[in-house]
Design a protein around this motif. Structure first.
Motif, PDB file in Angstrom:
ATOM      1  N   TYR A 215       0.700  -1.120  -0.139  1.00 38.00           N
ATOM      2  CA  TYR A 215       0.211   0.030  -0.133  1.00 38.00           C
ATOM      3  C   TYR A 215       0.974   1.350  -0.037  1.00 38.00           C
ATOM      4  N   LEU A 216       0.536   2.071  -0.784  1.00 41.18           N
ATOM      5  CA  LEU A 216       1.166   3.412  -1.057  1.00 41.18           C
ATOM      6  C   LEU A 216       0.153   4.507  -0.238  1.00 41.18           C
ATOM      7  N   LYS A 217       0.889   5.288   0.764  1.00 42.82           N
ATOM      8  CA  LYS A 217       0.113   6.501   1.172  1.00 42.82           C
ATOM      9  C   LYS A 217       0.931   7.758   0.864  1.00 42.82           C
ATOM     10  N   GLN A 218      -0.078   8.704   0.567  1.00 44.73           N
ATOM     11  CA  GLN A 218       0.523   9.904   0.138  1.00 44.73           C
ATOM     12  C   GLN A 218       0.219  11.017   1.355  1.00 44.73           C
ATOM     13  N   ALA A 219       0.869  12.391   1.119  1.00 44.87           N
ATOM     14  CA  ALA A 219       0.552  13.187   2.029  1.00 44.87           C
ATOM     15  C   ALA A 219      -0.598  13.682   1.976  1.00 44.87           C
ATOM     16  N   ASN A 220      -1.672  13.805   0.926  1.00 44.42           N
ATOM     17  CA  ASN A 220      -2.914  14.207   0.973  1.00 44.42           C
ATOM     18  C   ASN A 220      -3.832  13.441   1.674  1.00 44.42           C
ATOM     19  N   GLY A 221      -3.394  11.993   2.183  1.00 40.01           N
ATOM     20  CA  GLY A 221      -4.191  11.000   2.576  1.00 40.01           C
ATOM     21  C   GLY A 221      -4.734   9.924   1.691  1.00 40.01           C
ATOM     22  N   GLN A 222      -4.380  10.148   0.455  1.00 43.97           N
ATOM     23  CA  GLN A 222      -4.956   8.902  -0.543  1.00 43.97           C
ATOM     24  C   GLN A 222      -3.939   7.758  -0.195  1.00 43.97           C
ATOM     25  N   LEU A 223      -4.589   6.432  -0.344  1.00 48.52           N
ATOM     26  CA  LEU A 223      -4.350   5.471  -0.138  1.00 48.52           C
ATOM     27  C   LEU A 223      -4.503   4.493  -1.354  1.00 48.52           C
ATOM     28  N   SER A 224      -3.522   3.968  -1.804  1.00 50.67           N
ATOM     29  CA  SER A 224      -3.329   2.922  -3.354  1.00 50.67           C
ATOM     30  C   SER A 224      -2.753   1.779  -3.032  1.00 50.67           C
ATOM     31  N   CYS A 225      -3.285   0.814  -3.789  1.00 52.32           N
ATOM     32  CA  CYS A 225      -2.756  -0.398  -3.746  1.00 52.32           C
ATOM     33  C   CYS A 225      -1.793  -0.775  -4.898  1.00 52.32           C
ATOM     34  N   LEU A 226      -0.719  -1.222  -4.534  1.00 49.94           N
ATOM     35  CA  LEU A 226       0.582  -1.162  -5.757  1.00 49.94           C
ATOM     36  C   LEU A 226       0.202  -2.618  -6.355  1.00 49.94           C
ATOM     37  N   LYS A 227       0.340  -2.375  -7.624  1.00 50.82           N
ATOM     38  CA  LYS A 227       0.251  -3.918  -8.457  1.00 50.82           C
ATOM     39  C   LYS A 227       1.148  -3.662  -9.578  1.00 50.82           C
ATOM     40  N   GLN A 228       2.157  -4.565  -9.694  1.00 53.13           N
ATOM     41  CA  GLN A 228       3.248  -4.578 -10.687  1.00 53.13           C
ATOM     42  C   GLN A 228       2.817  -4.675 -12.306  1.00 53.13           C
ATOM     43  N   LEU A 229       3.488  -4.187 -13.169  1.00 58.84           N
ATOM     44  CA  LEU A 229       3.363  -4.054 -14.643  1.00 58.84           C
ATOM     45  C   LEU A 229       4.082  -5.420 -14.944  1.00 58.84           C
ATOM     46  N   TYR A 230       3.625  -6.215 -15.897  1.00 54.40           N
ATOM     47  CA  TYR A 230       4.194  -7.137 -16.406  1.00 54.40           C
ATOM     48  C   TYR A 230       4.812  -6.986 -17.635  1.00 54.40           C
ATOM     49  N   LEU A 231       6.216  -6.832 -17.789  1.00 49.84           N
ATOM     50  CA  LEU A 231       6.793  -6.257 -18.820  1.00 49.84           C
ATOM     51  C   LEU A 231       7.143  -7.656 -19.638  1.00 49.84           C
ATOM     52  N   ALA A 232       6.833  -7.494 -21.201  1.00 51.72           N
ATOM     53  CA  ALA A 232       7.358  -8.681 -22.123  1.00 51.72           C
ATOM     54  C   ALA A 232       8.569  -8.139 -22.652  1.00 51.72           C
ATOM     55  N   THR A 233       9.791  -8.661 -22.189  1.00 49.51           N
ATOM     56  CA  THR A 233      11.036  -8.516 -22.492  1.00 49.51           C
ATOM     57  C   THR A 233      11.784  -9.717 -23.358  1.00 49.51           C
ATOM     58  N   GLY A 234      10.865 -10.550 -23.343  1.00 52.21           N
ATOM     59  CA  GLY A 234      11.725 -11.845 -23.899  1.00 52.21           C
ATOM     60  C   GLY A 234      12.366 -12.889 -23.036  1.00 52.21           C
ATOM     61  N   ASN A 235      12.618 -12.345 -21.654  1.00 55.82           N
ATOM     62  CA  ASN A 235      13.127 -12.900 -20.672  1.00 55.82           C
ATOM     63  C   ASN A 235      12.253 -13.537 -19.674  1.00 55.82           C
ATOM     64  N   SER A 236      11.927 -15.037 -19.635  1.00 55.76           N
ATOM     65  CA  SER A 236      10.919 -15.515 -18.758  1.00 55.76           C
ATOM     66  C   SER A 236      11.140 -15.017 -17.469  1.00 55.76           C
TER      67      SER A 236
END
Length: 383
Positions: A215-236
């Motif tokens: 979870y990411l907390k910002q100074a304005n009070g906003q709370l966000s859930c972090l989710k990774q992006l899946y990059l297609a680089t050709g390396n499994s």
């Protein structure tokens, strides 16, 4: 005399046939040469006829407006399959002065209530060591730390065992807070805390040790859930490195705002972690190629699957992700798309009259442009 007239008639007929074939061949050749970009972009439609997720006229997929934020922290687990309550090995880095605290056996409900508190209350509780007091089983004292690069930490449960009960459990095994110690006034969108929820494998719940959520907390009070992006680089192996189980490293992530009962929901964020020096995906020098055409650089992240694998040219011909085949509901751009040809190149010499009719450049080639556009429309290509 009659034989000569018959011979001349047959010869004339053959000459006219040859001339007609040559004229048709030249016309086709000129059409292909003038429309190389149109054929390049729409060639898949001609070859596959809109099958396998390739559509001649795909419905418009909305683009999400994203705002980029920077996270001064990184947190990753090491060899999660070997981690136990006796030792959890992780890697942490920070670009700011911060406080680190590990809390064991945390009430799920109380954790989320605490995360929605204003930033000032969360910071004071973290600095005073009163964070989640009475709603967790064991606490390690908060450690004040200066900015540092990647550093390996080993955490261990201060007691023999946790009482988590049987699934579905009401407590998280381990929650690690990385909280800024800044007392100065921060920009409202600045990141102030990174909260990492860790599952640890035990005899009751045998799922591998992994990060359940960040979870990411910002100074304005906003709370966000972090989710990774899946990059297609050709390396499994890159999918393992970028997955949720490994945690937030020097990469891009999607930060989806958590729903708040009384709240104004804000736009989603694209978060870059500490150590990301405006990576190649955000600059015009990105070299990772689209998995479909292998020609243009990838530039779009697909939602909800979060695969970042295609370019703007191929995106218009797909309704499903080429990696996982899930429907594409929306997307956002992770870099500029200056590699795409300007619209004027796809519509050469075309203008508009005030009445809305199309008008080509004047000159002897006027009829050629007109017939070229008519043939392009007849074959179904988008000009």
């Amino acid at each position: 005399m009659t034989a000569m007239l018959v011979f001349v008639a047959e010869l004339s007929s053959n000459i006219f046939s040859v001339l007609a074939v040559l004229i048709c061949f030249c016309g086709v050749f000129l059409f292909i040469m003038r429309n190389m970009m149109v054929l390049r972009v729409h060639g898949d439609d001609l070859m596959f006829g809109g099958t396998s997720g390739v559509m001649a006229h795909s419905p418009r997929i909305p683009q999400m407006k994203m705002m980029k934020v920077h996270i001064p922290f990184t947190f990753k687990l090491h060899e999660s399959f070997k981690s136990t309550y006796a030792e959890v090995e992780c890697e942490v880095s920070s670009q700011v002065e911060y406080s680190l605290q590990a809390i064991w056996g945390v009430s799920i409900r109380e954790l989320h209530l605490a995360l929605w508190k204003p930033w000032s209350a969360l910071r004071d509780a973290s600095l005073n060591g009163t964070l989640l007091q009475g709603h967790a089983q064991y606490f390690t004292p908060p450690q004040a730390r200066q900015p540092h690069g990647e550093e390996t930490l080993r955490l261990s449960l201060p007691a023999p065992e946790l009482e988590l009960g049987t699934p579905p459990r009401l407590c998280y095994p381990l929650v690690i807070f990385l909280t800024r110690r800044d007392t100065r006034e921060l920009h409202p969108d600045e990141t102030v805390a990174l909260v990492n929820v860790v599952h640890i494998k035990d005899s009751v719940c045998t799922l591998p040790t992994s990060i359940l959520a960040q979870y990411l907390k910002q100074a304005n009070g906003q709370l966000s859930c972090l989710k990774q992006l899946y990059l297609a680089t050709g390396n499994s192996t890159n999918y393992d490195e970028m997955g949720v189980s490994s945690g937030l490293g020097p990469a891009l992530a999607l930060a989806e705002p958590c729903p708040n009962n009384g709240g104004n929901s804000r736009d989603a964020l694209v978060a870059s972690a500490a150590g990301d020096n405006e990576g190649s995906l955000w600059s015009s020098a990105g070299e990772q190629l689209c998995v479909v055409c292998q020609y243009f650089p990838l530039s779009r992240a697909l939602l909800p699957c979060r695969h970042t694998c295609i370019c703007a040219s191929c995106f218009g011909k797909l309704d499903r992700c080429p990696m996982c085949r899930s429907p594409i509901k929306s997307y956002f751009c992770i870099r500029g798309e200056e590699y795409m040809p300007p619209e004027t190149e796809l519509n050469p010499c075309k203008q508009r009259r005030p009445g809305g009719q199309q008008q080509h450049g004047t000159g002897p080639s006027h009829w050629l442009h007109d017939w070229n556009d008519r043939l392009t429309d007849f074959l179904g290509f988008t000009r």
